[in-house]
Design an enzyme around this catalytic site. Sequence first.
Site, mmCIF file in Angstrom:
data_model
loop_
_atom_site.group_PDB
_atom_site.id
_atom_site.type_symbol
_atom_site.label_atom_id
_atom_site.label_comp_id
_atom_site.label_asym_id
_atom_site.label_seq_id
_atom_site.Cartn_x
_atom_site.Cartn_y
_atom_site.Cartn_z
ATOM 1 N N ILE A 154 17.318 -61.049 -1.609
ATOM 2 C CA ILE A 154 17.746 -59.646 -1.756
ATOM 3 C C ILE A 154 16.661 -58.691 -1.247
ATOM 4 O O ILE A 154 16.965 -57.707 -0.565
ATOM 5 C CB ILE A 154 18.134 -59.338 -3.225
ATOM 6 C CG1 ILE A 154 19.240 -60.293 -3.692
ATOM 7 C CG2 ILE A 154 18.599 -57.885 -3.352
ATOM 8 C CD1 ILE A 154 19.564 -60.217 -5.179
ATOM 9 N N ARG A 231 15.531 -57.034 -13.284
ATOM 10 C CA ARG A 231 15.861 -57.242 -14.691
ATOM 11 C C ARG A 231 15.063 -56.224 -15.492
ATOM 12 O O ARG A 231 13.925 -55.896 -15.121
ATOM 13 C CB ARG A 231 15.452 -58.654 -15.155
ATOM 14 C CG ARG A 231 16.353 -59.761 -14.680
ATOM 15 C CD ARG A 231 17.663 -59.797 -15.476
ATOM 16 N NE ARG A 231 18.519 -60.915 -15.082
ATOM 17 C CZ ARG A 231 19.481 -60.846 -14.172
ATOM 18 N NH1 ARG A 231 19.712 -59.732 -13.519
ATOM 19 N NH2 ARG A 231 20.241 -61.898 -13.912
ATOM 20 N N GLU A 260 19.955 -54.228 -22.786
ATOM 21 C CA GLU A 260 21.318 -53.851 -22.362
ATOM 22 C C GLU A 260 22.357 -54.278 -23.402
ATOM 23 O O GLU A 260 22.178 -55.328 -24.023
ATOM 24 C CB GLU A 260 21.630 -54.520 -21.016
ATOM 25 C CG GLU A 260 20.733 -53.992 -19.919
ATOM 26 C CD GLU A 260 20.895 -54.762 -18.611
ATOM 27 O OE1 GLU A 260 21.781 -55.635 -18.525
ATOM 28 O OE2 GLU A 260 20.128 -54.486 -17.689
ATOM 29 N N HIS A 278 23.998 -51.831 -14.915
ATOM 30 C CA HIS A 278 23.858 -53.211 -14.404
ATOM 31 C C HIS A 278 25.083 -53.586 -13.556
ATOM 32 O O HIS A 278 25.832 -54.500 -13.906
ATOM 33 C CB HIS A 278 23.654 -54.212 -15.553
ATOM 34 C CG HIS A 278 23.056 -55.505 -15.090
ATOM 35 N ND1 HIS A 278 22.284 -56.319 -15.903
ATOM 36 C CD2 HIS A 278 23.099 -56.142 -13.892
ATOM 37 C CE1 HIS A 278 21.906 -57.388 -15.230
ATOM 38 N NE2 HIS A 278 22.403 -57.311 -13.995
#
Length: 320
Positions: A154, A231, A260, A278
């Site tokens: 990524i 994260r 979260e 998210h």
Amino acid sequence: MTKPDILAMPKVHPLYLQALQAAYTVHSYNPDGDVLAFSALAPRVIGLAAGGESVVPGALLAKLPALKVVSVFGVGYDGIEVQAAIDRQVPVTHTPDVLTDDVADLAIALVLSVARTLPQADQHVRNGRWPAGALPLGRKVSGARMGIVGFGRIGKAIARRAAAFDMSIAYTARSEKPESGFAYYPTAAQLAANVDFLVVITPGGQATRHLINAEVLGALGSKGYLINVARGSVVDESALIEALESGVIAGAALDVFANEPHVPEALWHMPNVVLTPHMASATHQTRQAMADLAFANMQAGTSGQPLLTPVPECRAAWSI
Ligand code: NAP
């Protein structure tokens, strides 16, 4: 004919569950559920379906003697005790590559949103404030300096997109990638000191916990922006809130959080912060591709076929 039994962790994605239900009898795991019913089921469970945020401790794996595979819907698997699975000869799989484009796209969207104040601009128009005056000026993105913390699948996709904005690109990772041609800094603090936008895209877990701390934010400086699509655990959230409140950094755009789905209220009202729930891989196309890959791994693992995408630790453990 009875279908084989598998266990699904809480909140497994509906598209993944739907695929699984066609081929298996899927039992929802409830850590607070009926112990006797679970004890009766456990010896029959041959697959465990999990999500990127699932927590699968070794103690749960130990209760599943027939388990053949843990198939995670997501590329991150920091909640899975992978070594415990390897010790029990149970491979763990994940869904790399299929979500790379979406996460990189959202990282760039967050850079643009926070720099060009898109949420405020939208509210400015909707709330009828435009006739009363213009918005404050934003920060130019094209040509700025981007730093990427974590230069894997990524991270590299984010770099490709940033290059199209004529941004200069630098990165940090565990190891240098000379073939990339980009500047490498051995630490996040050194990288932060040399960029305008610091984008975080490492795995979570203990090794990266609070990699972005007060020192890194201080190095990023009062004109710098932090973007986190990795994260929540990777950023020291208290240090970040303090840095935003006191002007140590210019702003932040965050897709992931420490606890979260709870986001510290201190962040809700900050005008220099963009918050998303998210959602970096949350498109119809990508979630379907993730479900297809997670299901294919489950099928391969439960039927003794070669796995499509085992996690790196399992590839290393069994040379697969
Ligand atoms: P990847 O290809 O494995 O890349 C991970 C990169 O992080 C690598 O460059 C690696 O360094 C680096 N890294 C690992 N540990 C590090 C450490 N302790 N210090 C510095 N760098 C470290 O993984 P990916 O496919 O790019 O995915 C990266 C992460 O993105 C996932 O694990 C997940 O947590 C997150 N993610 C978030 C979302 C979302 O919805 N927000 C969606 C998908 C993924 P080396 O190259 O030197 O090994």
